[in-house]
Design an enzyme around this catalytic site. Structure first.
Site, PDB file in Angstrom:
ATOM      1  N   ASP A 238      35.571  45.462  -2.698  1.00  0.00           N
ATOM      2  CA  ASP A 238      34.228  45.573  -2.144  1.00  0.00           C
ATOM      3  C   ASP A 238      34.196  44.698  -0.897  1.00  0.00           C
ATOM      4  OD1 ASP A 238      31.584  46.273  -1.818  1.00  0.00           O
ATOM      5  OD2 ASP A 238      31.038  45.861  -3.887  1.00  0.00           O
ATOM      6  N   GLU A 446      14.072  47.815  -3.402  1.00  0.00           N
ATOM      7  CA  GLU A 446      14.896  48.005  -4.594  1.00  0.00           C
ATOM      8  C   GLU A 446      16.264  48.457  -4.131  1.00  0.00           C
ATOM      9  OE1 GLU A 446      14.298  50.424  -8.658  1.00  0.00           O
ATOM     10  OE2 GLU A 446      14.194  51.696  -6.887  1.00  0.00           O
TER      11      GLU A 446
END
Length: 700
Positions: A238, A446
């Site tokens: 990542d 979110e």
């Protein structure tokens, strides 16, 4: 091209490179090596629910919405469309000499982490809380992306390995502690199935798992992934995660040591800049040229499998006009319709599409395109918001739209003392026959870590399940002046609307982030153009439910599989405009690998619809903790009113075995009971839907 041939060609190509050239190819933004005819290559591309971040493409419903379809075949079709559009974009980019980021065929998707906690902001990128649903949908999407041809159509990558699902603000430093039982029963199955289906990429997570950084984990990367599962693809970090090994987890003293550890543990590719330090690591004898060769050869094997070095590139005949074409938009609408979940209907829906109603469409998401997209999205050629969709479907209605309030801030704006829009919304609602409240969240609040901290949000995660106060207050004022209220929530996670709004609303629809044409799908549902078939891929808890802390990774008390309380709306739940009966259930065949079940499905209502057959296992006795229920089989059956059909469901024995404390899977000691119907067999589902699934006991 088979892997062996691609591997041989990759090995020959890498053998002609200098050490410096080899190391340069281990970075996600690999530079060109002109003397060898190698173009620059940026590995970073996204395709969670459509071709992302590179301009126009079909924007499908987000992954959590697609999970609500409970339909692996549909997800596979969408994956195929995404790879078609990727090739169309890629073909054009190559012609234009454009090898920039988000232009290549290596996708860092799907996200097959388990949405174990409804507060996690990135849960919208997943296929929900269940390991079986996540696995079968993930495999279908991967197969759609990669294709079945001689060459890879595109390269999928399963992420984030492993045991990753929040908290967002702590992801660079957090240590997820998990038992082997929960690791193997919940967190690893989707990755195991992805690997065994042939996914060519896996991305490691930021966090540590049981003390080891996921980007340098002997247990996860070496013992399980490469060893036990025989993964033969490329492993990528990542972005910035290798940097975290030393700088955040303090697992090594220096960045060159972190880069060396990642390379030797099996990281082929670095998203970030940590591998810039590999030359230092090489000069310090922390790595060998053999380590470098092994990583570079794997990356060029993937590039050969994609056909990059062929004289005539595969799929080069896919034209540019495939991007967001009519065929793909039609599939998009079908997906958006199947992802809508009808949570409540007081015999109010469907509405008469020809009615001359006065309709107010009110809420921060009523005219929002951001709430259609979700995150990791592309840009559609056309967006249809809920307000737009209502105007297209209800042609005789007088439709007015208003935001009513900001999505979370107390004030819409403060320009010249003009602070909010609620009074305007109340005015429209007072004069409306029907008010459609379009509430919810969006990816600005979110999602991935974002720094927002208040009573409702914590850096991308949620602190509670209620909507922000400004929306609650606006909704209550609307309910006070309009009797006929329908609520549509657009959000990537579970929402509790509260008792006042829930009891007042005539109907409630959870629409997720439904893609570019999601507003049309919502309006068509209200008009009864189709019968809703969406099912919840995660449990909707009441806001006052005491859940384990988001930092706790034990599964006890989490998800429908281990939650013993009463949910607001259960996993697998969703209403329809028609009804279905499930009978004549029988075991047709048992093999060493699976049970084959047949059943008769009958549409007992007055409207065409899609029955989403769900099979759950429960256990009469076990020497180890087992789920209350475990989803283990699916089928979709489209039937006209009064029509019947026989369906066959395969239940792989993998999903009904019990997992011991050491992670091994064994046949349960007692009987396995299979529950077959349109929902799980829990008390709340049976009460809400008024029926119980059929049962089939497997004798042991």
């Amino acid at each position: 091209m088979n892997k062996e041939f691609a591997r041989a060609r990759a090995k020959a190509l890498v053998s002609r490179m200098t050490i410096e050239e080899k190391l340069s190819q281990l970075l996600y933004n690999s530079p060109a090596i002109e003397r060898l005819g190698i173009h620059e290559h940026n590995w970073w591309n996204e395709a969670s629910h459509g071709l992302a971040r590179s301009g126009m493409a079909t924007v499908f419903p987000h992954a959590i919405a697609l999970a609500s379809t409970f339909d692996p075949m549909l997800i596979g079709k969408i994956g195929d469309v995404v790879s078609t559009e990727a090739r169309a974009k890629y073909n054009n980019s190559v012609k234009e000499g454009d090898f920039d980021i988000y232009k290549n065929l290596t996708f860092w998707a799907p996200n097959i982490n388990i949405f174990r906690d409804p507060r996690w902001g990135r849960g919208q990128e997943t296929f929900g809380e269940d390991p079986y649903l996540t696995a079968v949908l993930g495999v279908s999407y991967i197969e759609g992306l990669q294709g079945k041809g001689e060459f890879l159509k595109s390269a999928a990558c399963a992420k984030h390995f492993a045991v990753h699902s929040g908290p967002e603000p702590l992801r660079h430093t957090f240590n997820a502690v998990v038992s082997d039982h929960d690791l193997w029963e919940t967190y690893l199955p989707a990755f195991e199935w992805a690997v065994k289906s042939g996914v060519v990429g896996v991305m490691g997570a930021y966090n540590r798992t049981d003390g080891e950084p996921c980007c340098a984990s002997q247990k996860l990367m070496v013992d399980i992934l490469r060893g036990q599962w025989k993964f033969d693809g490329y492993y990528v970090s990542d972005c910035g995660a290798i940097h975290d090994i030393s700088e955040s987890h303090h697992f090594t003293d220096t960045l060159p040591e972190a880069a060396a550890l990642a390379l030797k543990t099996g990281y082929n590719l670095n998203c970030g800049e940590a591998y810039v330090h590999l030359m230092e690591a090489y000069e310090q004898d922390l790595i060998t040229e053999e380590d470098i060769d092994r990583a570079a050869e794997k990356l060029f094997e993937i590039r050969h499998l994609l056909g990059e070095f062929e004289e005539v590139r595969p799929y080069s005949d896919i034209p540019f006009d495939k991007l967001d074409c009519k065929e793909h938009r039609d599939l998009n609408l079908d997906a958006a319709e199947q992802c809508m979940v009808l949570l409540k209907n007081d015999n109010f829906l469907p509405l008469d599409e020809n009615g001359d109603y006065s309709i107010a469409v009110i809420g921060p998401n009523a005219m929002s395109t951001v709430a259609l997209e979700g995150n990791y999205n592309g840009m559609a050629s056309e967006y249809i918001t809920v307000a737009d969709g209502m105007r297209r479907v209800f042609l005789n209605a007088n439709i007015r739209a208003a935001m009513g309030c900001h999505i979370w801030k107390d004030h819409r704006n403060d320009c010249g003392g003009f602070t909010n829009m609620t009074s305007e919304a109340v005015g429209y609602a007072k004069n409306a026959d029907i008010t459609i409240l379009v509430l919810g969240l969006d990816c600005t609040i979110e999602g991935e870590e974002n720094g927002i901290q208040n009573d409702f949000f914590a850096g991308g995660d949620k602190k509670q399940l209620m909507l922000p106060t400004v929306q609650q207050e606006m909704a209550e004022r609307i309910c006070a002046v309009c009797e006929n209220v329908i609520v549509i929530t657009l959000a990537g996670s579970a929402v509790d609307l509260g008792e006042k709004l829930t009891s007042h609303a005539k109907a409630i629809i959870h629409g997720w982030y439904p893609g570019a044409v999601g507003g049309l799908a919502a309006a068509r549902l209200l008009a009864g153009k189709y019968s809703p078939s969406g099912k919840l891929p995660l449990t909707f808890y009441k806001n006052d439910t005491v859940l384990p802390e988001i930092t706790e990774y034990a599964m006890e008390g989490r998800t429908y599989r281990y939650f013993t309380g009463k949910s607001l709306y259960p996993f697998g739940y969703g209403l329809s405009y028609t009804s279905f009966a499930y009978d004549e259930v029988k075991l047709v065949e048992e093999t060493d690998e699976a049970y084959e079940i047949s059943l008769k499905v009958t549409n007992t209502g007055s409207m065409e619809g899609i029955a989403k057959v769900q099979v759950y296992a429960s256990y009469t006795d076990s020497r180890t903790p087992t789920p209350l229920y475990q989803l283990c089989g699916l089928a979709s059956v489209k039937l006209g009113a009064g029509e019947s059909a026989y369906a066959s469901v395969k239940v792989d024995k993998y999903w009904v075995k019990a997992v011991l404390a050491d992670g091994s899977r064994v046949t349960p000691d007692g009987e396995i009971v299979l529950h077959i119907g349109g929902h799980q067999p829990d008390e709340v589902s049976c009460a809400l839907l008024g029926n119980e699934p059929a049962k089939l006991t497997i004798q042991k």
